[in-house]
Design a protein around this motif. Structure first.
Motif, PDB file in Angstrom:
ATOM      1  N   VAL A  60       0.928  -1.179   0.012  1.00 20.16           N
ATOM      2  CA  VAL A  60       0.152   0.026  -0.387  1.00 20.16           C
ATOM      3  C   VAL A  60       0.777   1.670  -0.378  1.00 20.16           C
ATOM      4  CG1 VAL A  60      -1.384   1.245   1.552  1.00 20.16           C
ATOM      5  CG2 VAL A  60      -2.008  -1.177   1.268  1.00 20.16           C
ATOM      6  N   ASP A 113       2.339   1.686  -3.295  1.00 16.94           N
ATOM      7  CA  ASP A 113       1.363   2.856  -4.519  1.00 16.94           C
ATOM      8  C   ASP A 113       1.265   3.965  -4.136  1.00 16.94           C
ATOM      9  OD1 ASP A 113      -0.372   0.383  -5.824  1.00 16.94           O
ATOM     10  OD2 ASP A 113      -1.454   1.717  -6.098  1.00 16.94           O
ATOM     11  N   GLY A 142      -6.201  -2.091  -9.270  1.00 15.98           N
ATOM     12  CA  GLY A 142      -4.646  -1.643  -8.560  1.00 15.98           C
ATOM     13  C   GLY A 142      -4.023  -3.162  -8.616  1.00 15.98           C
ATOM     14  N   ASN A 179      -5.495  -0.559  -3.586  1.00 15.38           N
ATOM     15  CA  ASN A 179      -5.039  -0.015  -4.190  1.00 15.38           C
ATOM     16  C   ASN A 179      -6.047  -0.048  -5.472  1.00 15.38           C
ATOM     17  OD1 ASN A 179      -2.371  -0.258  -2.688  1.00 15.38           O
ATOM     18  ND2 ASN A 179      -1.872  -1.623  -3.442  1.00 15.38           N
ATOM     19  N   ARG A 207      -7.420   6.525   0.422  1.00 16.57           N
ATOM     20  CA  ARG A 207      -6.494   5.104   0.297  1.00 16.57           C
ATOM     21  C   ARG A 207      -6.673   4.828   1.917  1.00 16.57           C
ATOM     22  NH1 ARG A 207      -2.635   3.979  -2.703  1.00 16.57           N
ATOM     23  NH2 ARG A 207      -2.469   6.378  -3.181  1.00 16.57           N
TER      24      ARG A 207
END
Length: 791
Positions: free
Chosen positions: A413, A416, A482, A767, A776
Motif C-alpha cells: 500500500v 502505491d 490495483g 490499491n 487510500r
C-alpha cells in the motif's frame, strides 16, 4: 505384463483422487469417527469465562452435576494435575517465549473465553444444557485489550514479568533461537529518507482476523490401558502425538535433546527424546480446512484426552463457532508504520518498516511481519523494528501466510502511495526496484517476477489504465485497477515416507503428512506414480496417521517441497530393492547384471541383458517389497547460512467497482500470477491460488473480529456477524504460473503454492479502491463507511 505409465504424470492437470469420497460423504473427519463407538461415547462441552483477567473465586457445579445424563464436571478443583512437560527445543509452531495455556491447571484468568470447566454427559444435548448451569465467579483484575494505547507505553526492561511492549531479546551465547525477531538495520535509512527526492510515511492497521475453516475443531480420545488414541483436527499429527505424550508424562527417561532430532525419522526422534511415542496415536485422514489453526495442539485436545482417561471411556468434544474465536488462535491485530524514500527516478533509497503486534500475556507469539520487507525491493538503506504488545487475548496463531500477509500489505500500500506522490505508474515503480538478492546480498535461487508482471498486466488490461484516480467511471460506479507484488518463503524441512510394492501390481505409499484441502493426496500420488512409472490408479497413498513415517507440519507452504521429495526417495528406494531382487533372480532377464547398470524407465527395468516391468519383477518375487526413506535438510542446516534465498514470488492485479452513491466497494476481477517453481498439479495449484485470493479479498473488505473495549470480549463471535467472503461475493479469479523448476530447493523443483496468493490480494484490492476513488484506506477492512466520504 503389468501396465506401466509411459507419459509424465507430474505437471498434468489431475482431479483429486479423494474427490469421490468427499462428495459422497465417505471422507471421515475427526468428529465423524463417533459412529465407531456407539453408546459408550460420552460428549464434552466447554464452559468459558466472560471475565478477561483475574482469578476464579468460586465455581459451583452442583446443578450441572445433578442434570440428566451428566457423567462428570471437570474444573481446576478436581482435574488431575498433569505434567505438561516442555521439550528443550520447542516445535516451530509454538511460541518460543512464555508458557502454553494449561487447561484446568490454574485458577488464573488471562482472557475472555478461556475454558474454566468441561461438562461430560451421555449426549451432546445433555452436556450443552448442563454447561449452562455451571456458575463461575471471578475476582476480576483490570484487563487490557487496547493495542493503540498499550503500544504508547515505554518499552519494559527484561526484568518485568509481562512487559507492555517487548524489545528484541538478546540471544544466548552461540544461540540463533531468540524467540523474538531482531531489529535489522542496513546503511543509514534515516539520513537517506531525509535526503530522498520523494518520500511517503503511512500508518497502517490490520484488525484481528479469525480462522474459520468449514470443519470446526474437534477431538475424540480413548485409552486402552496406557495407550492413547486420538482423532483430532490437526495439521500435524506428529506434533499432536508428541505434545500429548509430554502432557501425560508418557516417558521412559530423560535424554539430552540432539539439535536435529525433530527432523529425523520418527524412530530416531523416539530414541533421542526418550518418549514412548508408540503409546500415543493420532489419526487425521482428512482435515476440513485449517489455515493455520490446526498447527498447534490446543487445550480442548488435552481436555478430551484427560476426560477420557478419568472416565475410562471414549469422549468427543467439538468446538462451537463462538469458541473458535477464543480457543484456536487468530491473526493478530497489528499496527505498522512504513516510510519509503526514493530518488527522482523512483529508485528506493530508504525503507523503514516498524511493526507493533498483540500477543497474549502468557506467551509471545511472533510472526514474520517484516521479513518480506527485507527482501522485496532493492534498497541500500533499510531498517525494520518489531515490537510485541501483551494483551488479555488468547495467544494468536498462524493464519494463511502469517506475518507475510500483514507485512506485505502495509509495504505494498505504501509503494502505491509513493508511486502516486511521484506521478509514476505503480507497476513501473515495482519493476524499477525488482531485487536480485535480499538486503544482506544473498541471491535468490530462482526468480521470475518480471515475467509475472508482464503476464498479469496483459490479463487485467493494465495498458488501458489511466494514471489519475477517479478517471474510470461506468454508470454509477467508479472503477479502479490495483496491483501488488507477492512474496512468500520457500520452506523445506526433512520428511520421510514409505513405499510398498505389491505382487498385484499396485503400490502403497505412506507418510504422516496432512491434507487440509490443497490436494496432498493427489499430488503425492502423482509423485509416486511418476517415480514408479505406474498409472495413477495403481498407487494408493495414505497420510494423517502418526504411526506412518515422520512428516513436518502441514503449513508454511512446505508440504510439497518437503514431503514430495521424501515420497520420491521412498519410491526410488523401493525400486532399488526390486533391482537387487531381479539381478539375483535367475528367472529375470536382468539376472547377473550389476545394479548400477539397471535403470527404471516408464515403469520398466532396463539392463544389459534385457528388460521387464518393475511390477512383473515384484509379482514373480511373490512378496511385497517395501522401503522407507527421508529427504531434506535437518534443523541445523535450516539455521545455517545458505548460498541462496529461497522464495516464491508473484503479483496480484485487482479490478474493483465502488458505488458512487453509497461507497460500497466490490471486487470485479482478480488476476494472480505466481512464480512457484515447478507446478506438480496445475488443477490443485490453481484451486489453492483461488482460495488464497478469496481469503485476501475477505481480509481487505469484510473480516474483523471486534473486541468490545469495555468487556474485552468479541462482540461478533458468530458467522452471522463475522463477515467472510462467500461464493456469491467472489469475483472472477484467474490463476496463472510462470517460472522454471527450482532444483536448488529440492529434487522436484517445486515450491509452495498455498499461501502466496493471499499475501498480495488485500493490498491489490486497496490499491484498486484508491485508484477508483482517490481515497487510500489505511485501516482494514475497507468497509463502505471508510470510502463513503470520497464519493
Amino acid at each position: 505384463m503389468t501396465t506401466t505409465q509411459t507419459t509424465p504424470i507430474i505437471g498434468q492437470a489431475t482431479r483429486r483422487v479423494t474427490g469421490p469420497l468427499k462428495v459422497s460423504g465417505q471422507a471421515t473427519y475427526a468428529a465423524e469417527f463417533s459412529k465407531d463407538f456407539g453408546p459408550e461415547l460420552a460428549h464434552g462441552v466447554l464452559v468459558t469465562t466472560m471475565a478477561a483477567s483475574g482469578r476464579i473465586a468460586s465455581i459451583d457445579t452442583e446443578q450441572a452435576e445433578a442434570a440428566p445424563g451428566v457423567v462428570r464436571v471437570f474444573t481446576h478443583l478436581n482435574a488431575p494435575e498433569l505434567p505438561y512437560e516442555e521439550p528443550v527445543m520447542r516445535p516451530q509452531v509454538q511460541p518460543q517465549v512464555g508458557d502454553p495455556l494449561r487447561p484446568l491447571q490454574t485458577d488464573q484468568i488471562f482472557f475472555s473465553g478461556q475454558t474454566v470447566a468441561v461438562v461430560v454427559a451421555e449426549t451432546l444435548e445433555q452436556a450443552e444444557h448442563a454447561a449452562t448451569l455451571v456458575r463461575v465467579t471471578v475476582d476480576e483484575a483490570p484487563a487490557d485489550t487496547n493495542l493503540h494505547a498499550a503500544r504508547q507505553r515505554p518499552e519494559a526492561d527484561e526484568e518485568q514479568d509481562t512487559p507492555r511492549v517487548s524489545a528484541p531479546k538478546k540471544p544466548a551465547e552461540n544461540s540463533t533461537m531468540t524467540g523474538r525477531p531482531s531489529d535489522v538495520t542496513v546503511g543509514d535509512p534515516d539520513a537517506a529518507f531525509e535526503a530522498a527526492a520523494h518520500t511517503v510515511d503511512l500508518d497502517i492497521e490490520i484488525k484481528t482476523l479469525v480462522n474459520h475453516p468449514i470443519e470446526p475443531h474437534a477431538t475424540i480420545a480413548w485409552w486402552e490401558g496406557n495407550k492413547l488414541t486420538v482423532h483430532d483436527k490437526t495439521q500435524w499429527v506428529d506434533n499432536a502425538r508428541h505434545k500429548l505424550a509430554l502432557a501425560f508424562g508418557i516417558r521412559q527417561e530423560e535424554i539430552d535433546l540432539k539439535v536435529d532430532a525433530l527432523n529425523t525419522a520418527k524412530d530416531a526422534v523416539e530414541s533421542v527424546l526418550g518418549i514412548r511415542e508408540s503409546s500415543v496415536r493420532v489419526i487425521t485422514p482428512f482435515t476440513g480446512g485449517g489455515f493455520g489453526s490446526g498447527l498447534r495442539t490446543w487445550p480442548h485436545t488435552f481436555l478430551t484426552a484427560m476426560a477420557a482417561r478419568e472416565l475410562d471411556r471414549p469422549v468427543r468434544l467439538v468446538l462451537t463457532r463462538a469458541e473458535m474465536f477464543t480457543s484456536v488462535g487468530h491473526r493478530p491485530h497489528n499496527l505498522q508504520r512504513v516510510r519509503l524514500g526514493a530518488d527522482a527516478d523512483g529508485r528506493l533509497q530508504s525503507v523503514i518498516h516498524e511493526g507493533w503486534q498483540e500477543t497474549s500475556v502468557y506467551e509471545e507469539y511472533t510472526m514474520n511481519l517484516l521479513n518480506t520487507t527485507r527482501m522485496a525491493y532493492a534498497t541500500p538503506n533499510l531498517r525494520t523494528t518489531y515490537r510485541l504488545v501483551p494483551l488479555n487475548v488468547q495467544t494468536p496463531t498462524s493464519m494463511r501466510a502469517p506475518g507475510e500477509c500483514s507485512g506485505a500489505h502495509a509495504l505494498e500500500v505504501t509503494m502505491d502511495a509513493l508511486a502516486a506522490e511521484m506521478g509514476m505508474d505503480p507497476l513501473e515503480l515495482r519493476r524499477r526496484n525488482n531485487a536480485t538478492h535480499d538486503v544482506q546480498g544473498t541471491p535468490f535461487s530462482s526468480k521470475h517476477l518480471a515475467e509475472a508482471y508482464d503476464l498479469g498486466a496483459e490479463k487485467i488490461g493494465w495498458a488501458d489504465r489511466p494514471l489519475a484516480p477517479r478517471s474510470m467511471r461506468d454508470g454509477d460506479d467508479w472503477v479502479g485497477l490495483g496491483v501488488s507484488s507477492t512474496f512468500y518463503p520457500a520452506n523445506r524441512i526433512k520428511a520421510s515416507a514409505s513405499a510398498r510394492l505389491l505382487p498385484d501390481g499396485t503400490a502403497q505409499v505412506h507418510t504422516a503428512a496432512s491434507d487440509m484441502g490443497p490436494g496432498t493426496y493427489v499430488s503425492m500420488t502423482m509423485v509416486a506414480a511418476d517415480t514408479l512409472g505406474l498409472p495413477l490408479d495403481k498407487v494408493r497413498f495414505a497420510l494423517g496417521d502418526s504411526d506412518f513415517p515422520h512428516a513436518p507440519v502441514h503449513g508454511g507452504s512446505m508440504t510439497m517441497a518437503s514431503v514430495g521429495p521424501a515420497v520420491r526417495a521412498a519410491c526410488q528406494a523401493a525400486v532399488q530393492a526390486v533391482i537387487e531382487l531381479a539381478i539375483d533372480d535367475d528367472a529375470s532377464p536382468l539376472a547377473g547384471a550389476s545394479a548400477n547398470d539397471v535403470r527404471l524407465e516408464h515403469g520398466e527395468l532396463i539392463g544389459p541383458g534385457g528388460r521387464e516391468t518393475l511390477m512383473d519383477a515384484v509379482r514373480r518375487h511373490g512378496e511385497p517389497v517395501e522401503a522407507t526413506a527421508a529427504s531434506g535438510p535437518n534443523k541445523l542446516q535450516m539455521l545455517m547460512p545458505s548460498d541462496y534465498v529461497f522464495h516464491s514470488y508473484g503479483c496480484v492485479f485487482a479490478r474493483v467497482r465502488v458505488d458512487a452513491r453509497t461507497g460500497e466497494p466490490r471486487v470485479e476481477k482478480v488476476v494472480a500470477v505466481n512464480d512457484v517453481g515447478k507446478v506438480i498439479n496445475p488443477t490443485t495449484a490453481a484451486s489453492q491460488t483461488i482460495g488464497g485470493v478469496v481469503m485476501g479479498i475477505g481480509m481487505a473488505l469484510m473480516e474483523e473480529a471486534i473486541l468490545d473495549p469495555n468487556f474485552h470480549r468479541y462482540a461478533n463471535d458468530t458467522l452471522a456477524e463475522y463477515h467472510a467472503l462467500t461464493n456469491r461475493d467472489a469475483p472472477e479469479i484467474e490463476a496463472h504460473f510462470v517460472g522454471e523448476p527450482d532444483y536448488e530447493l529440492n529434487p522436484l523443483g517445486a515450491r509452495g503454492v498455498g499461501e502466496i496468493a493471499t499475501v498480495g490480494t488485500s493490498s491489490a484490492v486497496i490499491n484498486a479502491i484508491t485508484h477508483a476513488t482517490g481515497v487510500r484506506v489505511l485501516s482494514l477492512p475497507a468497509t463502505l463507511d471508510k470510502v463513503l466520504h470520497a464519493v
